[in-house]
Motif scaffolding. Structure first.
Motif, PDB file in Angstrom:
ATOM      1  N   ALA A 144       0.833  -1.208   0.000  1.00  0.00           N
ATOM      2  CA  ALA A 144       0.000   0.000   0.000  1.00  0.00           C
ATOM      3  C   ALA A 144       0.863   1.252   0.000  1.00  0.00           C
ATOM      4  O   ALA A 144       2.016   1.215   0.432  1.00  0.00           O
ATOM      5  CB  ALA A 144      -0.919   0.010   1.218  1.00  0.00           C
ATOM      6  N   GLY A 145       0.279   2.333  -0.447  1.00  0.00           N
ATOM      7  CA  GLY A 145       0.986   3.602  -0.447  1.00  0.00           C
ATOM      8  C   GLY A 145       1.199   4.161   0.943  1.00  0.00           C
ATOM      9  O   GLY A 145       2.226   4.767   1.228  1.00  0.00           O
ATOM     10  N   VAL A 146       0.258   3.953   1.857  1.00  0.00           N
ATOM     11  CA  VAL A 146       0.379   4.513   3.204  1.00  0.00           C
ATOM     12  C   VAL A 146       0.618   3.423   4.242  1.00  0.00           C
ATOM     13  O   VAL A 146       1.655   3.393   4.885  1.00  0.00           O
ATOM     14  CB  VAL A 146      -0.847   5.378   3.574  1.00  0.00           C
ATOM     15  N   VAL A 147      -0.330   2.513   4.454  1.00  0.00           N
ATOM     16  CA  VAL A 147      -0.164   1.478   5.484  1.00  0.00           C
ATOM     17  C   VAL A 147      -0.654   0.131   4.943  1.00  0.00           C
ATOM     18  O   VAL A 147      -1.750   0.044   4.389  1.00  0.00           O
ATOM     19  CB  VAL A 147      -0.873   1.862   6.807  1.00  0.00           C
ATOM     20  N   GLY A 148       0.160  -0.890   5.109  1.00  0.00           N
ATOM     21  CA  GLY A 148      -0.199  -2.220   4.635  1.00  0.00           C
ATOM     22  C   GLY A 148      -1.282  -2.863   5.471  1.00  0.00           C
ATOM     23  O   GLY A 148      -2.226  -3.450   4.956  1.00  0.00           O
ATOM     24  N   PHE A 149      -1.164  -2.751   6.782  1.00  0.00           N
ATOM     25  CA  PHE A 149      -2.161  -3.305   7.685  1.00  0.00           C
ATOM     26  C   PHE A 149      -2.282  -2.379   8.886  1.00  0.00           C
ATOM     27  O   PHE A 149      -1.294  -2.113   9.563  1.00  0.00           O
ATOM     28  CB  PHE A 149      -1.769  -4.709   8.157  1.00  0.00           C
ATOM     29  N   ALA A 150      -3.490  -1.886   9.128  1.00  0.00           N
ATOM     30  CA  ALA A 150      -3.743  -1.006  10.277  1.00  0.00           C
ATOM     31  C   ALA A 150      -4.734  -1.686  11.202  1.00  0.00           C
ATOM     32  O   ALA A 150      -5.778  -2.173  10.767  1.00  0.00           O
ATOM     33  CB  ALA A 150      -4.291   0.337   9.819  1.00  0.00           C
ATOM     34  N   GLU A 151      -4.404  -1.697  12.468  1.00  0.00           N
ATOM     35  CA  GLU A 151      -5.268  -2.319  13.472  1.00  0.00           C
ATOM     36  C   GLU A 151      -6.504  -1.468  13.756  1.00  0.00           C
ATOM     37  O   GLU A 151      -7.583  -1.985  13.986  1.00  0.00           O
ATOM     38  CB  GLU A 151      -4.472  -2.527  14.763  1.00  0.00           C
ATOM     39  N   ASN A 152      -6.340  -0.148  13.751  1.00  0.00           N
ATOM     40  CA  ASN A 152      -7.442   0.727  14.127  1.00  0.00           C
ATOM     41  C   ASN A 152      -7.742   1.784  13.081  1.00  0.00           C
ATOM     42  O   ASN A 152      -8.487   1.554  12.157  1.00  0.00           O
ATOM     43  CB  ASN A 152      -7.162   1.388  15.491  1.00  0.00           C
ATOM     44  N   LEU A 153      -7.137   2.937  13.191  1.00  0.00           N
ATOM     45  CA  LEU A 153      -7.558   4.122  12.465  1.00  0.00           C
ATOM     46  C   LEU A 153      -6.555   4.541  11.388  1.00  0.00           C
ATOM     47  O   LEU A 153      -5.354   4.585  11.628  1.00  0.00           O
ATOM     48  CB  LEU A 153      -7.724   5.269  13.481  1.00  0.00           C
ATOM     49  N   VAL A 154      -7.077   4.859  10.204  1.00  0.00           N
ATOM     50  CA  VAL A 154      -6.290   5.485   9.142  1.00  0.00           C
ATOM     51  C   VAL A 154      -7.112   6.665   8.659  1.00  0.00           C
ATOM     52  O   VAL A 154      -8.241   6.495   8.186  1.00  0.00           O
ATOM     53  CB  VAL A 154      -6.025   4.520   7.964  1.00  0.00           C
ATOM     54  N   ARG A 155      -6.553   7.882   8.812  1.00  0.00           N
ATOM     55  CA  ARG A 155      -7.302   9.050   8.345  1.00  0.00           C
ATOM     56  C   ARG A 155      -6.372  10.200   7.991  1.00  0.00           C
ATOM     57  O   ARG A 155      -5.256  10.304   8.506  1.00  0.00           O
ATOM     58  CB  ARG A 155      -8.341   9.487   9.362  1.00  0.00           C
TER      59      ARG A 155
END
Length: 181
Positions: A144-155
């Motif tokens: 991914a461009g920002v995060v491959g795996f996020a547990e909670n919040l991406v904003r």
């Protein structure tokens, strides 16, 4: 800047702040140890906060002989707690080529391979993930461009880089995305 912040000994509210990396960072995994994290600012910072950091260097990982573990590669952090107001300007590349693993997970991204949360971050570089499975093994691959795996919040994140994922024919699952795989 930080190779690892040990999760068993971490002090609450540990921060990596206002740091810049200009060097190229490379990690090579060849048999024998469990898990793997490579990043421009932090390789493995499980519960730490990474804030106001910039990576300018290229981050690369060459994975050979993986076991049934998870492997994380990111422009800012391979594995992190929370990443805020950070940026990646250096390319991220992963190459995996092995016949000795059965169910590994490999995650690559411009900001963080894995993070609890990512907010107000920008990736300006390409993420390239190439590999293949050679035997009966399977692999789960995320890019991914920002995060491959996020547990909670991406904003409030942005990606301007190209995301490329090619794992060959025997991949269990492969996910690629501009912001979050």
């Amino acid at each position: 800047i930080v190779g690892s912040i040990d999760d068993d000994k971490i002090i609450p509210n540990t921060y990596v702040k206002n740091s810049k990396n200009f060097a190229n960072i490379s990690g090579v995994y060849t048999y024998g140890f469990n898990g793997f994290g490579v990043g421009g600012i932090a390789g493995y910072a499980e519960r730490a906060y990474i804030q106001d950091c910039i990576n300018y260097g290229k981050v690369s990982a060459d994975l050979k002989g993986m076991s049934d573990q998870s492997y994380f590669v990111g422009g800012v952090a391979g594995y992190a707690g929370n990443v805020f107001y950070s940026m990646n300007e250096g390319g991220v590349s992963v190459h995996s080529d092995s016949s000795n693993y059965s169910m590994s997970q490999v995650v690559a991204a411009g900001i963080a391979g894995y993070a609890d949360s990512v907010e107000y971050c920008k990736n300006h570089a390409d993420v390239n993930f190439e590999g293949q499975t050679l035997g009966k093994e399977t692999i789960r691959a995320y890019a991914a461009g920002v995060v491959g795996f996020a547990e909670n919040l991406v904003r409030y994140c942005e990606n301007e880089g190209r995301v490329y994922l090619d794992m060959g024919e025997k991949t269990y699952s492969a996910n690629a995305a501009g912001v979050h795989a």
